[in-house]
Write a protein that holds these residues in place. Structure first.
Motif, PDB file in Angstrom:
ATOM      1  N   GLY A  48       7.254   3.707   5.012  1.00 43.93           N
ATOM      2  CA  GLY A  48       6.715   4.551   3.956  1.00 43.93           C
ATOM      3  C   GLY A  48       6.182   5.860   4.488  1.00 43.93           C
ATOM      4  N   ILE A  49       6.037   6.831   3.569  1.00 36.47           N
ATOM      5  CA  ILE A  49       5.489   8.145   3.899  1.00 36.47           C
ATOM      6  C   ILE A  49       4.433   8.499   2.866  1.00 36.47           C
ATOM      7  N   ALA A  50       3.299   9.015   3.324  1.00 35.48           N
ATOM      8  CA  ALA A  50       2.230   9.463   2.430  1.00 35.48           C
ATOM      9  C   ALA A  50       1.907  10.919   2.744  1.00 35.48           C
ATOM     10  N   ALA A  51       1.591  11.700   1.703  1.00 38.71           N
ATOM     11  CA  ALA A  51       1.370  13.134   1.867  1.00 38.71           C
ATOM     12  C   ALA A  51      -0.100  13.527   1.904  1.00 38.71           C
ATOM     13  N   ASN A  52      -0.992  12.566   1.681  1.00 37.68           N
ATOM     14  CA  ASN A  52      -2.418  12.867   1.755  1.00 37.68           C
ATOM     15  C   ASN A  52      -3.186  11.573   2.021  1.00 37.68           C
ATOM     16  N   GLY A  53      -4.475  11.710   2.289  1.00 44.54           N
ATOM     17  CA  GLY A  53      -5.278  10.558   2.646  1.00 44.54           C
ATOM     18  C   GLY A  53      -5.401   9.523   1.553  1.00 44.54           C
ATOM     19  N   ARG A  54      -5.515   9.972   0.308  1.00 45.67           N
ATOM     20  CA  ARG A  54      -5.647   9.033  -0.811  1.00 45.67           C
ATOM     21  C   ARG A  54      -4.377   8.203  -0.959  1.00 45.67           C
ATOM     22  N   GLU A  55      -3.229   8.867  -0.844  1.00 43.64           N
ATOM     23  CA  GLU A  55      -1.952   8.153  -0.918  1.00 43.64           C
ATOM     24  C   GLU A  55      -1.798   7.204   0.271  1.00 43.64           C
ATOM     25  N   ALA A  56      -2.312   7.599   1.417  1.00 42.56           N
ATOM     26  CA  ALA A  56      -2.234   6.745   2.610  1.00 42.56           C
ATOM     27  C   ALA A  56      -2.988   5.439   2.407  1.00 42.56           C
ATOM     28  N   ILE A  57      -4.161   5.513   1.793  1.00 38.87           N
ATOM     29  CA  ILE A  57      -4.959   4.312   1.542  1.00 38.87           C
ATOM     30  C   ILE A  57      -4.205   3.350   0.630  1.00 38.87           C
ATOM     31  N   ALA A  58      -3.592   3.908  -0.446  1.00 35.98           N
ATOM     32  CA  ALA A  58      -2.852   3.072  -1.389  1.00 35.98           C
ATOM     33  C   ALA A  58      -1.631   2.436  -0.728  1.00 35.98           C
ATOM     34  N   LYS A  59      -0.888   3.229   0.056  1.00 35.54           N
ATOM     35  CA  LYS A  59       0.341   2.700   0.672  1.00 35.54           C
ATOM     36  C   LYS A  59       0.027   1.731   1.811  1.00 35.54           C
ATOM     37  N   ALA A  60      -1.110   1.917   2.459  1.00 33.74           N
ATOM     38  CA  ALA A  60      -1.493   0.977   3.512  1.00 33.74           C
ATOM     39  C   ALA A  60      -1.702  -0.419   2.917  1.00 33.74           C
ATOM     40  N   GLU A  61      -2.294  -0.482   1.730  1.00 35.96           N
ATOM     41  CA  GLU A  61      -2.505  -1.773   1.071  1.00 35.96           C
ATOM     42  C   GLU A  61      -1.206  -2.322   0.486  1.00 35.96           C
TER      43      GLU A  61
END
Length: 354
Positions: free
Chosen positions: A32-45
């Motif tokens: 996966g790829i995330a473009a910001n910290g908030r998206e990173a938190i969601a995709k990590a889960e």
């Protein structure tokens, strides 16, 4: 089963280049790829990655805040990418304090040309950290080899460490690499202001990073910590940190002073633990206590061999508390360690022995 990687960066260019480089290794898979910290938190889960690469400066939520929240919700190894600036170094150190395990410089020139050296370093770092952290899906391999041998060596080392070090040690030299900033902070913050020996620190770091790291340590520690300059003098209760991109040596003719110089470009590490250990052996002989902490590779092993030949004392960190059991394992397997210690025991043992 490949190691699952989540890439977090707000740059489309860096996202795709990093995805391509990581995907070239058969044991790594970008999930996966995330473009910001908030998206990173969601995709990590959502994606349950084995390891995350994280940019430090992003919109919506910055990398440091994202690291802090991910580690609070569901801890996962995080490798930071940082600019080579002084401010970038300070932010990266904040991320390590928040729970990231390591960092790599974000060099757009190297990324643009698809540097083979960068790809090799990135692959090695991701695999070693993911395997060492024991994440689901992280295969077991070289990072775990020779565990029994290391434990046997530890037992031998502990058994033979008996001579008193009080009033015998003039210089403590500590070497570290991957995981070193956190490990050094753990050790140095436990030393009292009146620590009776001078200290020299060799941490694999680029220029700018060591200045920021020394400043941070100086604020956190009772002892004085500063980045070494050519001609600086060693003193009890003071730690000199080798500057990134240069080598730290000890002057024979002006005993008590250090020499900082560029060194040979053919060397893999600048600063190099081997170089500083060898110089300490030459100048201080058996009045040196060398400590090898967490790190990839074997830097410090040959220097430890020279120190032992002069009658110096060598300690190494144990496997259980090392982020990467490479450098200390090399020293332990070569039977050069007088004592193998858990990280939390190093600072108190230094204080008690010296």
């Amino acid at each position: 089963m490949p190691i699952r990687v989540l890439v977090v960066d707000d740059s489309n260019f860096f996202q795709h280049r990093l995805q391509g480089m990581i995907g070239e290794h058969p044991d790594l898979q970008v999930v996966g790829i995330a473009a910001n910290g908030r998206e990173a938190i969601a995709k990590a889960e959502q994606l349950n990655p084995d390891i995350i690469t994280m940019d430090y400066e992003m919109p919506v939520l910055d990398g440091v805040s994202a690291v802090r929240e991910i580690m609070a919700r569901r801890p996962v190894p995080i490798l930071m990418f940082s600019s080579l600036t002084y401010e970038g170094a300070r932010t990266t150190l904040n991320a390590l304090e928040a729970g990231a395990v390591d960092f790599m410089p974000k060099d757009f020139a190297e990324v643009s040309r698809g540097s083979t050296a960068l790809k090799k370093k990135l692959h090695e770092r991701l695999i070693a950290i993911a395997r060492r952290q024991g994440r689901p899906g992280a295969a077991r391999g070289p990072a775990r080899e020779a565990t029994a041998s290391a434990r046997e060596t530890a037992a031998v080392a502990v058994a033979r460490e008996s001579k008193s070090l009080k009033n015998r040690i003039s210089l403590v030299v500590i070497g570290a690499s991957t995981g070193g900033p956190v490990a050094l902070t753990e050790v140095l913050t436990q030393l009292p202001a009146d620590f009776p020996a001078a200290l020299a620190l060799v941490q694999h770091m680029p220029a700018n990073f060591t200045r920021a790291f020394a400043e941070r340590l100086n604020k956190q520690c009772a002892i004085e910590v500063r980045e070494a300059c050519d001609g600086d003098r060693l003193a009890p209760g003071t730690a000199l940190l080798a500057p990134g991109g240069r080598q730290l040596l000890f002057k024979r003719r002006d005993r008590g002073a250090v020499r900082v110089h560029p060194g040979d470009d053919r060397l893999n590490y600048k600063p190099s633990v081997d170089i500083s250990f060898a110089s300490a052996a030459d100048v201080y002989g058996d009045r040196v206590l060398a400590v090898v902490l967490t790190g990839m590779g074997a830097d410090g092993c040959e220097g430890a061999r020279l120190l032992k030949a002069k009658g110096a004392t060598v300690w190494s960190q144990d496997e259980a508390s090392s982020l990467i059991y490479g450098m200390p394992m090399a020293v332990a397997r070569a039977r050069l360690s007088d004592l193998v210690l858990g990280l939390k025991d190093v600072g108190p043992r230094l204080t008690r022995e010296l």
